[in-house]
Design an enzyme around this catalytic site. Structure first.
Site, PDB file in Angstrom:
ATOM      1  N   ASP A  51       0.844  -1.194   0.000  1.00  0.00           N
ATOM      2  CA  ASP A  51       0.000   0.000   0.000  1.00  0.00           C
ATOM      3  C   ASP A  51       0.878   1.243   0.000  1.00  0.00           C
ATOM      4  O   ASP A  51       1.818   1.334   0.810  1.00  0.00           O
ATOM      5  CB  ASP A  51      -0.850   0.049   1.285  1.00  0.00           C
ATOM      6  CG  ASP A  51      -2.092  -0.827   1.206  1.00  0.00           C
ATOM      7  OD1 ASP A  51      -2.276  -1.513   0.189  1.00  0.00           O
ATOM      8  OD2 ASP A  51      -2.867  -0.819   2.185  1.00  0.00           O
TER       9      ASP A  51
ATOM     10  N   LYS B  33      -8.068   0.675  -5.208  1.00  0.00           N
ATOM     11  CA  LYS B  33      -9.244   0.087  -4.578  1.00  0.00           C
ATOM     12  C   LYS B  33     -10.530   0.784  -5.008  1.00  0.00           C
ATOM     13  O   LYS B  33     -10.584   2.009  -5.092  1.00  0.00           O
ATOM     14  CB  LYS B  33      -9.127   0.193  -3.049  1.00  0.00           C
ATOM     15  CG  LYS B  33      -8.071  -0.714  -2.438  1.00  0.00           C
ATOM     16  CD  LYS B  33      -8.071  -0.569  -0.922  1.00  0.00           C
ATOM     17  CE  LYS B  33      -6.866  -1.207  -0.263  1.00  0.00           C
ATOM     18  NZ  LYS B  33      -6.893  -2.681  -0.268  1.00  0.00           N
TER      19      LYS B  33
ATOM     20  N   GLY C 236      -5.211  -3.002   8.760  1.00  0.00           N
ATOM     21  CA  GLY C 236      -4.942  -1.839   9.601  1.00  0.00           C
ATOM     22  C   GLY C 236      -4.747  -2.165  11.062  1.00  0.00           C
ATOM     23  O   GLY C 236      -4.762  -1.269  11.906  1.00  0.00           O
TER      24      GLY C 236
ATOM     25  N   ARG D 138      -5.770 -20.224   6.591  1.00  0.00           N
ATOM     26  CA  ARG D 138      -5.919 -21.617   7.030  1.00  0.00           C
ATOM     27  C   ARG D 138      -7.318 -22.140   6.697  1.00  0.00           C
ATOM     28  O   ARG D 138      -7.481 -23.295   6.307  1.00  0.00           O
ATOM     29  CB  ARG D 138      -5.707 -21.732   8.544  1.00  0.00           C
ATOM     30  CG  ARG D 138      -4.252 -21.836   8.963  1.00  0.00           C
ATOM     31  CD  ARG D 138      -4.187 -22.260  10.430  1.00  0.00           C
ATOM     32  NE  ARG D 138      -2.857 -22.254  10.972  1.00  0.00           N
ATOM     33  CZ  ARG D 138      -1.980 -23.268  10.854  1.00  0.00           C
ATOM     34  NH1 ARG D 138      -2.312 -24.343  10.165  1.00  0.00           N
ATOM     35  NH2 ARG D 138      -0.792 -23.174  11.407  1.00  0.00           N
TER      36      ARG D 138
ATOM     37  N   GLY E 208      -2.957  -7.426   8.241  1.00  0.00           N
ATOM     38  CA  GLY E 208      -2.307  -7.584   9.532  1.00  0.00           C
ATOM     39  C   GLY E 208      -0.850  -8.004   9.454  1.00  0.00           C
ATOM     40  O   GLY E 208      -0.192  -8.128  10.473  1.00  0.00           O
TER      41      GLY E 208
ATOM     42  N   GLY F 195      -0.211  -3.681   3.931  1.00  0.00           N
ATOM     43  CA  GLY F 195      -0.875  -2.390   3.913  1.00  0.00           C
ATOM     44  C   GLY F 195      -0.156  -1.408   4.807  1.00  0.00           C
ATOM     45  O   GLY F 195       0.881  -0.846   4.457  1.00  0.00           O
ATOM     46  N   SER F 196      -0.675  -1.269   6.017  1.00  0.00           N
ATOM     47  CA  SER F 196      -0.138  -0.279   6.941  1.00  0.00           C
ATOM     48  C   SER F 196       1.221  -0.689   7.494  1.00  0.00           C
ATOM     49  O   SER F 196       1.978   0.148   7.974  1.00  0.00           O
ATOM     50  CB  SER F 196      -1.112  -0.107   8.107  1.00  0.00           C
ATOM     51  OG  SER F 196      -2.441  -0.108   7.630  1.00  0.00           O
TER      52      SER F 196
END
Lengths: 213, 306
Positions: free
Chosen positions: B36, B93, B165, B177, B226, B247-248
């Protein structure tokens, strides 16, 4: 490179550079063509190979990982020593002597006296499939994904395929060189590994058998 | 739309927007990290680090979470700036169900659209009809049924959702999983069991059968939501993901350039603990993060999508 492996007739051991990209598809296509594919991630993995495939992927990412993990020089030496090599898309870019629209720090493994243009056909919305005539193979269904084309080919480079000038006759893509061979080095702008047509990989395996004599 | 992939064309004329070029594009990203980025500088850092693509958005998910309000498609000018800065593919997005945002993103030439639960949904019943587009789509999924429904709508790539996030990898683990475990179970089912499974997971039987035969999804499966450290990225790869979205985790950390490089290297050498150890040294602060189980039901982005 050791060429002292099994003689002609045994399945050639073909490395597939496995840092990033469509490694699995090349592995499958090589198996179908009668080769014994092995992943290459480390310098040690280059030992005993009869040939090497540089897969499709992001050439900038693969090129950086080659440098970080000290694979660049050994691969470059393998190519200059005459190891048969086949590169598709990003693999073609890595083999090209000159790259247009690349990154300034992009390096070449050598092997092909050509100038290629990265992302030459445009963005992903311009990615396309078409049938084309491939010298020595016949009509091939070719999948081009943000593909490069060959803008200049040196005298010792054999042109094997071009984008056909069909109803796209006026488009800048028509007639572009998209498959080349120079001695033991083969490269395509498109991805035969994606279509399940094993003939281009079979051509490469034949080139390996030639080199093994 | 510049082409209708379903319209018959002569075999030898170039065709754009086919399932082959859409899914094939994702095959080229395998083994890589998609990052990101919110501006051209971040995009250059990502490309320099070896990212296989960048996701252009106005705020990373951690900031969307903090700021609240409605999160929408990014400003086309901002996406243009990122496209001009890098040569790797640029993704962007669109809100779930917002087919006009998707039309706009296709018109400005993004390479892949993420129909994403990270943005505020625009439609609480329908997803975008992705087959109507030339540009390919990636969609999130928390389980196999959801993944196959997105593929049936035309998604050419799936990412497990995780919880964006948060910097907490537990939900990414759960979702990858779950998807891979459900695929494994399909592979040992007979035909009548496959029909029952398709009904239970509300997915088309053809895709259920194809997945059972392949032993994997018919499209590339990344993981997301995550991932914040090189070890997180390598764990997702060892669990069976084809690649990783971060992402973050990168640009909310102390040293983004170094963390970006470390995550790329750990993803490429995901089984090599010594190399992962080496790249994990001296990375500075990871993103602070929020434990996913401390979030209220209304704050869970993964629950968006139907």
């Amino acid at each position: 490179m050791s060429r002292g492996g099994p003689g002609r007739g045994a399945a050639p051991r073909v490395g597939v550079l496995a840092l990033q990209g469509d490694v699995r598809e090349h592995d499958r296509a090589l198996r179908a063509a009668g080769a014994d594919p092995v992943p290459v991630r480390r310098v040690e993995d280059l030992a005993g190979l009869d040939g090497l495939v540089l897969p499709g992927g992001e050439s900038t990412a693969i090129s950086r990982l080659l440098t970080v993990f000290d694979l660049f020089e050994p691969l470059s030496q393998a190519v200059s020593s005459g190891l048969p090599v086949y590169g598709s898309c990003a693999g073609m870019i890595l083999l090209a002597g000159e790259v247009l629209d690349g990154r300034p720090d992009q390096r070449s493994l050598g092997g092909l006296d050509v100038t290629v243009r990265r992302n030459a056909f445009g963005r992903q919305v311009d990615s396309f499939e078409t049938d084309l005539a491939f010298e020595g193979v016949g009509s091939v269904h070719a999948v081009f994904i943000r593909a490069p084309w060959v803008e200049r080919a040196g005298e010792s480079v054999q042109v094997l395929a071009r984008v056909p000038a069909t109803d796209a006759g006026a488009s800048p893509a028509a007639g572009r060189v998209v498959a080349v061979r120079q001695g033991p080095v083969l490269a395509t702008s498109f991805h035969p590994e994606l279509t399940g047509d094993g003939r281009v990989h079979a051509l490469f395996v034949d080139m390996i058998q030639e080199a093994r004599g | 739309m510049s082409a209708d992939p379903s319209s018959p064309t002569p075999a030898d004329s170039p065709r754009v927007g086919t399932s082959g070029v859409k899914r094939g594009m994702a095959e080229m990203l395998k083994g890589g990290v998609i990052m990101d980025v919110v501006d051209a500088d971040q995009a250059r850092i990502a490309e320099d680090a070896g990212a296989v693509a960048v996701m252009a958005l106005e705020r990373v998910p951690a900031d969307i979470r903090r700021d609240g309000g409605v999160a929408r498609m990014s400003d086309p000018d901002m996406i243009d700036g990122i496209q001009a800065a890098v040569s790797v593919p640029v993704m962007a997005k669109a809100r779930i169900g917002h087919f006009v945002e998707a039309q706009v993103l296709q018109a400005i030439g993004v390479d892949y659209i993420d129909e994403s639960e990270v943005l505020t949904p625009a439609d609480y019943a329908h997803h975008i009809d992705k087959r109507a587009f030339t540009v390919p789509f990636v969609c999130g999924a928390t389980n196999l049924g959801e993944a196959l429904r997105r593929i049936s709508e035309g998604a050419a790539m799936i990412r497990s959702k995780g919880e964006a996030g948060t910097g907490d990898v537990s939900q990414a683990t759960t979702h990858i999983r779950t998807i891979l475990g459900e695929i494994k179970r399909l592979t040992i089912m007979d035909e009548s069991e496959l029909y029952a499974a398709a009904k239970l997971m509300a997915a088309p039987i053809d895709l259920v059968r194809e997945t059972a035969e392949l032993g994997r999804l018919p499209v590339v499966l990344f993981t997301a939501g995550g991932v914040a450290t090189p070890a997180d990225a390598a764990m997702m790869m060892q669990l069976g993901a084809d690649g990783v979205f971060i992402g973050s985790g990168i640009f909310k950390s102390g040293d983004p350039a170094q963390r970006a490089r470390a995550c790329v290297e750990a993803t490429a050498y995901f089984t090599d603990a010594e190399r992962i150890a080496k790249v994990s040294r001296g990375l500075g602060e990871a993103m602070v993060g929020i434990a996913a189980d401390s979030l209220g039901a209304g704050e869970l982005l993964a629950q968006r999508g139907w």
